[in-house]
Motif scaffolding. Structure first.
Motif, mmCIF file in Angstrom:
data_model
loop_
_atom_site.group_PDB
_atom_site.id
_atom_site.type_symbol
_atom_site.label_atom_id
_atom_site.label_comp_id
_atom_site.label_asym_id
_atom_site.label_seq_id
_atom_site.Cartn_x
_atom_site.Cartn_y
_atom_site.Cartn_z
ATOM 1 N N ALA A 298 -18.829 39.005 -30.670
ATOM 2 C CA ALA A 298 -18.037 39.303 -29.461
ATOM 3 C C ALA A 298 -18.891 39.097 -28.207
ATOM 4 N N ALA A 299 -20.166 39.490 -28.286
ATOM 5 C CA ALA A 299 -21.072 39.341 -27.128
ATOM 6 C C ALA A 299 -21.334 37.864 -26.829
ATOM 7 N N VAL A 300 -21.513 37.060 -27.898
ATOM 8 C CA VAL A 300 -21.717 35.620 -27.690
ATOM 9 C C VAL A 300 -20.458 35.014 -27.085
ATOM 10 N N GLY A 301 -19.284 35.412 -27.617
ATOM 11 C CA GLY A 301 -17.997 34.909 -27.128
ATOM 12 C C GLY A 301 -17.771 35.250 -25.663
ATOM 13 N N ALA A 302 -18.230 36.428 -25.256
ATOM 14 C CA ALA A 302 -18.042 36.882 -23.869
ATOM 15 C C ALA A 302 -19.161 36.375 -22.948
ATOM 16 N N LYS A 303 -20.005 35.489 -23.472
ATOM 17 C CA LYS A 303 -21.165 34.958 -22.722
ATOM 18 C C LYS A 303 -22.079 36.078 -22.227
ATOM 19 N N MET A 304 -22.176 37.118 -23.015
ATOM 20 C CA MET A 304 -23.070 38.218 -22.670
ATOM 21 C C MET A 304 -24.401 38.049 -23.407
ATOM 22 N N ILE A 305 -24.421 37.182 -24.427
ATOM 23 C CA ILE A 305 -25.671 36.768 -25.077
ATOM 24 C C ILE A 305 -25.758 35.250 -24.862
ATOM 25 N N LEU A 306 -26.848 34.794 -24.237
ATOM 26 C CA LEU A 306 -26.959 33.397 -23.825
ATOM 27 C C LEU A 306 -27.923 32.624 -24.724
ATOM 28 N N LYS A 307 -27.477 31.446 -25.166
ATOM 29 C CA LYS A 307 -28.185 30.670 -26.182
ATOM 30 C C LYS A 307 -29.611 30.286 -25.781
ATOM 31 N N ALA A 308 -29.785 29.715 -24.611
ATOM 32 C CA ALA A 308 -31.116 29.225 -24.215
ATOM 33 C C ALA A 308 -32.116 30.379 -24.133
ATOM 34 N N GLN A 309 -31.663 31.506 -23.588
ATOM 35 C CA GLN A 309 -32.549 32.669 -23.455
ATOM 36 C C GLN A 309 -32.889 33.246 -24.824
ATOM 37 N N VAL A 310 -31.897 33.291 -25.735
ATOM 38 C CA VAL A 310 -32.139 33.809 -27.087
ATOM 39 C C VAL A 310 -33.167 32.938 -27.808
ATOM 40 N N GLU A 311 -33.027 31.617 -27.664
ATOM 41 C CA GLU A 311 -33.956 30.719 -28.361
ATOM 42 C C GLU A 311 -35.390 30.947 -27.900
ATOM 43 N N LYS A 312 -35.576 31.109 -26.582
ATOM 44 C CA LYS A 312 -36.932 31.320 -26.053
ATOM 45 C C LYS A 312 -37.473 32.688 -26.490
ATOM 46 N N LEU A 313 -36.617 33.709 -26.437
ATOM 47 C CA LEU A 313 -37.046 35.048 -26.842
ATOM 48 C C LEU A 313 -37.480 35.065 -28.314
ATOM 49 N N ARG A 314 -36.678 34.401 -29.172
ATOM 50 C CA ARG A 314 -37.011 34.352 -30.610
ATOM 51 C C ARG A 314 -38.327 33.624 -30.847
ATOM 52 N N GLU A 315 -38.558 32.588 -30.052
ATOM 53 C CA GLU A 315 -39.805 31.827 -30.186
ATOM 54 C C GLU A 315 -41.002 32.743 -29.834
ATOM 55 N N ILE A 316 -40.861 33.542 -28.794
ATOM 56 C CA ILE A 316 -41.973 34.410 -28.374
ATOM 57 C C ILE A 316 -42.155 35.588 -29.337
ATOM 58 N N LEU A 317 -41.043 36.197 -29.753
ATOM 59 C CA LEU A 317 -41.125 37.447 -30.530
ATOM 60 C C LEU A 317 -41.007 37.243 -32.038
ATOM 61 N N ARG A 318 -41.187 35.986 -32.497
ATOM 62 C CA ARG A 318 -41.078 35.784 -33.949
ATOM 63 C C ARG A 318 -42.182 36.551 -34.662
ATOM 64 N N TYR A 319 -41.863 36.991 -35.887
ATOM 65 C CA TYR A 319 -42.832 37.715 -36.695
ATOM 66 C C TYR A 319 -42.624 37.306 -38.141
ATOM 67 N N PRO A 320 -43.693 37.066 -38.958
ATOM 68 C CA PRO A 320 -45.099 37.164 -38.555
ATOM 69 C C PRO A 320 -45.537 36.004 -37.679
ATOM 70 N N ASN A 321 -46.656 36.200 -36.994
ATOM 71 C CA ASN A 321 -47.250 35.178 -36.151
ATOM 72 C C ASN A 321 -48.760 35.287 -36.366
ATOM 73 N N GLU A 322 -49.386 34.161 -36.727
ATOM 74 C CA GLU A 322 -50.825 34.192 -37.059
ATOM 75 C C GLU A 322 -51.727 34.058 -35.836
ATOM 76 N N ARG A 323 -51.154 34.123 -34.659
ATOM 77 C CA ARG A 323 -51.972 34.030 -33.430
ATOM 78 C C ARG A 323 -53.114 35.035 -33.444
ATOM 79 N N GLU A 324 -54.221 34.599 -32.870
ATOM 80 C CA GLU A 324 -55.331 35.508 -32.692
ATOM 81 C C GLU A 324 -55.196 36.158 -31.321
ATOM 82 N N CYS A 325 -55.469 37.453 -31.233
ATOM 83 C CA CYS A 325 -55.286 38.143 -29.962
ATOM 84 C C CYS A 325 -56.590 38.204 -29.173
#
Ligand SMILES: [Zn+2]
Length: 330
Positions: A298-325
């Motif tokens: 329903a949120a996607v249908g109402a344009k309350m969840i936006l595709k481009a922003q979701v894709e970038k957020l998922r890329e940043i917050l993916r888990y697990p991530n082997e990055r060194e801190c």
């Protein structure tokens, strides 16, 4: 040999979700009795600790008072009734920042000049109770009460330990400008830290963290959310499993990674204001998962969840991530 303390040794531990154009709509709050288009209820959830979680009590404790007799003074973990806990306000802040980032919401937290932030309203037409962006409608702003209430989440299994948190250096002011702004001077977006593999810094004084593998339980009450708003809230909690949350201190040092697992969803019938004993519908398991999925659609249908922003957020917050801190300058 000279050492250059200004040069970061690892890539930046964060990235930006671009800011979407703001959309405000007519909203409703607590003041009206609403039909089936709006829902009230309570979500009970579990958080699994993936990397050490540090939420400070805000003060120092004697080591022996929190179970570490060998440590004289410790920045202690937040507690409720003596039980290590995550404050509801911390989780609410994290969930709000994700909800704002993936929806057409205004920017409520920035230390930068508002005029540099894209798509922001002039001060005089900021979100108001009757007409607000999704973020302000759900989480409240400017005299408007929040429609969601996060309780403190308590440790139900696991433990705390002392952790030597690296002392990290933020970029210098003249560098921050290049980091946060585009060449044209505009704010790049909302900042989120990557997950990664934490490293301790043995020379630093210890803080008390909740250890990986621990489980924390809490509840969120909500009132008069539209189905699209509920879907945005559920997505921002990470209920679709496509990313992990990050909360508390030491985010650049890869602390605070958490995976949410919904346990139970109780929904009040829409006439609950009229009845003395509000009838509650309880959803669990597959039924709950299906309901949560419907709200997100329903949120996607109402344009309350936006595709481009979701894709970038998922890329940043993916888990697990082997990055060194980073352990120093970043
Ligand atoms: Zn707003």
């Amino acid at each position: 040999m000279s050492r250059n303390y200004e040069r970061p040794t690892v890539p930046k531990p964060y990235d930006f979700v671009p800011i979407a154009a703001l959309v405000k709509r007519r909203t409703v709050g607590h003041e009206r009795i609403l039909g089936n288009d709006y829902a009230s209820g309570r979500l009970t959830y579990e958080l699994r600790v993936l990397t050490p979680v540090f939420v400070s009590s805000g003060s120092y404790a004697l080591g022996e008072d929190v179970g570490y007799p060998d440590a004289p003074l410790v920045r202690a973990c937040y507690r409720v009734d003596g039980i290590p806990a995550i404050p509801g306000s911390s989780l609410k802040g994290v969930v709000r920042s994700i909800a704002e980032a993936v929806s057409p919401s205004c920017v409520t937290v920035t230390r930068l000049d508002r005029r540099l932030v894209p798509h922001q309203p002039k001060r005089r037409d900021e979100c108001r109770p009757e007409e607000a962006c999704p973020g302000c409608s759900i989480f409240g702003r400017m005299g408007r009460m929040s429609k969601v209430f996060f309780g403190d989440a308590r440790l139900v299994s696991g433990q705390t330990r002392l952790y030597h948190l690296p002392a990290l250096y933020a970029p210098r002011a003249h560098r921050a400008r290049a980091t946060y702004q585009t060449k044209a001077g505009k704010f790049k977006g909302r900042k989120f830290y990557f997950h990664g593999r934490p490293r301790e810094a043995p020379d630093q004084p210890p803080v008390e963290v909740i250890v990986p593998g621990s489980l924390v339980h809490g509840t969120i009450n909500f009132e008069n959310l539209s189905h699209a708003e509920m879907g945005l809230l559920f997505f921002a909690l990470g209920l679709d499993g496509s990313f992990a949350l990050k909360l508390g201190g030491g985010k650049p040092a890869c602390l605070g990674s958490l995976q949410i697992n919904p346990l139970r969803l109780e929904l009040l019938n829409s006439d609950h204001f009229l009845s003395a004993e509000p009838p509650v519908e309880t959803l669990e398991g597959d039924e709950m998962v299906a309901y949560v999925g419907e709200q997100m659609r329903a949120a996607v249908g109402a344009k309350m969840i936006l595709k481009a922003q979701v894709e970038k957020l998922r890329e940043i917050l993916r888990y697990p991530n082997e990055r060194e801190c980073p352990v120093g300058m970043y």
